[in-house]
Design an enzyme around this catalytic site. Structure first.
Site, PDB file in Angstrom:
ATOM      1  N   GLY A  14       0.818  -1.206   0.000  1.00  6.24           N
ATOM      2  CA  GLY A  14       0.000   0.000   0.000  1.00  6.24           C
ATOM      3  C   GLY A  14       0.852   1.255   0.000  1.00  6.24           C
ATOM      4  N   CYS A 105      -2.075  -9.173  15.471  1.00  5.83           N
ATOM      5  CA  CYS A 105      -1.097  -9.263  14.388  1.00  5.83           C
ATOM      6  C   CYS A 105       0.101  -8.368  14.685  1.00  5.83           C
ATOM      7  CB  CYS A 105      -1.735  -8.879  13.057  1.00  5.83           C
ATOM      8  SG  CYS A 105      -0.629  -9.066  11.637  1.00  5.83           S
ATOM      9  N   CYS A 201      -7.856  -8.043   6.889  1.00  2.67           N
ATOM     10  CA  CYS A 201      -7.202  -8.568   5.688  1.00  2.67           C
ATOM     11  C   CYS A 201      -7.662  -9.965   5.319  1.00  2.67           C
ATOM     12  CB  CYS A 201      -5.683  -8.522   5.851  1.00  2.67           C
ATOM     13  SG  CYS A 201      -5.018  -9.627   7.129  1.00  2.67           S
TER      14      CYS A 201
END
Length: 359
Positions: A14, A105, A201
């Protein structure tokens, strides 16, 4: 002449991580970009196209690294991600909670697995495209909100330690999103106008219940919608499909708006009530992490936020002997949701946080 410091850049493909990599090279760091491969499509039952593990995203990350002249690698952490993020995510929903997998995460993958790999490879700092800041004051390292509060991501980073902060860089903490896109555009990055992902995600379609059913390979039993007095109002489609404060998708004909106020997992019931039933002042927090590592010994005043987009509110916090905390807000807060994190702030400084428990 002193040797260049080395930076390992976590790149999602990104615009944010692209510009983070560029800014670190501009500061004179010897950089390498990397993408963490976190799952295969058979783990989530979805096509990976359009997710952060897609071929397109890794190609975009590699393109940016080629553009700025740094090496690029892909590291495979599928097993770790399954154990540390996906499995707890599914279990949390099965327990009637609403988890935040981005926090796990960050804690277990970016700032543990990748962090340790970077340190072992001789990198001085791990770099991500998060909008937050790190400052050293009097020999201590502090996590601070981003200058651009509209993009601040300090909430999802509260589990970092001082030692990790000392070897981490968030170069976007001083920038706005528009400024980041302008930098990317000026450098001709393929990511400069790339759309931001708004979903988790590994749930790219936003259908959490569908993902959990595919992951577990089973359906979840229907049960009763009930009011706070136990009166049956209808039938729900499986307790994993609901969260505190939910109003839409209930399918209950009623003269007034109804909201999910509690999930009763043992009895497989979803309790519905009025909007007023969602407000509470006291929260019990488990697994509290204090960034300095020093647990307060008495109650104190600060600000707290109970979800990512929540505006932090004044409260009194009392640490508990079980490693948690009791948080009492000055004013009742709406839809405090078990499984989400309560994060404490002293002005711009993140003090720490923990998980909101069922009460």
């Amino acid at each position: 002449m002193s040797e260049k410091k080395k930076a390992l850049i976590a790149m999602s493909g990104g615009v944010d991580s692209s510009v983070a990599a560029y800014l670190m090279t501009s500061k004179g760091y010897d950089c390498m970009g990397c993408t963490m491969r976190l799952y295969e499509n058979d783990m989530i039952g979805e096509d990976l196209f359009g997710t952060c593990c897609s071929l397109n995203d890794t190609q975009d990350a590699r393109s940016v690294c080629d553009k700025i002249g740094i090496d690029y690698n892909i590291y495979h952490y599928e097993a770790e991600f399954r154990d540390k993020v996906i499995e707890p995510f599914v279990c949390s929903y099965e327990m009637g909670e609403t988890p935040n997998p981005c926090i796990r995460c960050n804690k277990y993958l970016k700032f543990d697995t990748l962090y340790q790999k970077g340190r072992e490879m001789g990198y001085d700092v791990i770099v991500t495209g998060h909008y937050a800041r790190i400052e050293e004051r009097g020999g201590h390292f502090y996590l601070l909100k981003a200058k651009n509060l509209a993009k601040d991501q300090s909430y999802v980073l509260y589990d970092l330690t001082e030692e990790q902060l000392a070897h981490t860089a968030f170069p976007l903490g001083e920038y706005t999103k528009d400024e980041v896109r302008e930098i990317a555009d000026s450098q001709g990055f393929v990511t400069s106008h790339k759309k931001e992902s708004q979903d988790i995600c590994f749930v790219p379609d936003g259908d959490y219940a569908g993902m959990i059913k595919r992951y577990r390979g089973k359906d979840y039993p229907k049960g009763n919608f009930v009011d706070r007095d136990g009166n049956i109002l209808g039938t729900h489609d499986g307790i994993i499909g609901y969260t505190i404060g939910q109003r839409r998708g209930l399918g209950i004909p009623a003269e007034k708006r109804l909201y999910v106020t509690k999930l009763d997992v043992p009895n497989n019931q979803v309790i519905l009530g009025d909007n007023e039933d969602l407000f509470k002042r006291e929260l019990t927090i488990r697994d509290f992490h204090w960034i300095t590592g020093e647990k307060p010994t008495s109650e104190f005043r600060c600000l707290a936020k109970i979800r990512y987009r929540h505006k932090e509110q004044p409260c009194t916090v009392t640490p508990t002997s079980d490693g948690g905390a009791l948080v009492v807000f000055d004013e009742p807060q709406r839809a405090a949701t078990p499984g989400q994190s309560c994060v404490l702030y002293d002005g711009d400084i993140v003090l720490g946080g923990g998980i909101i428990s069922n009460s």
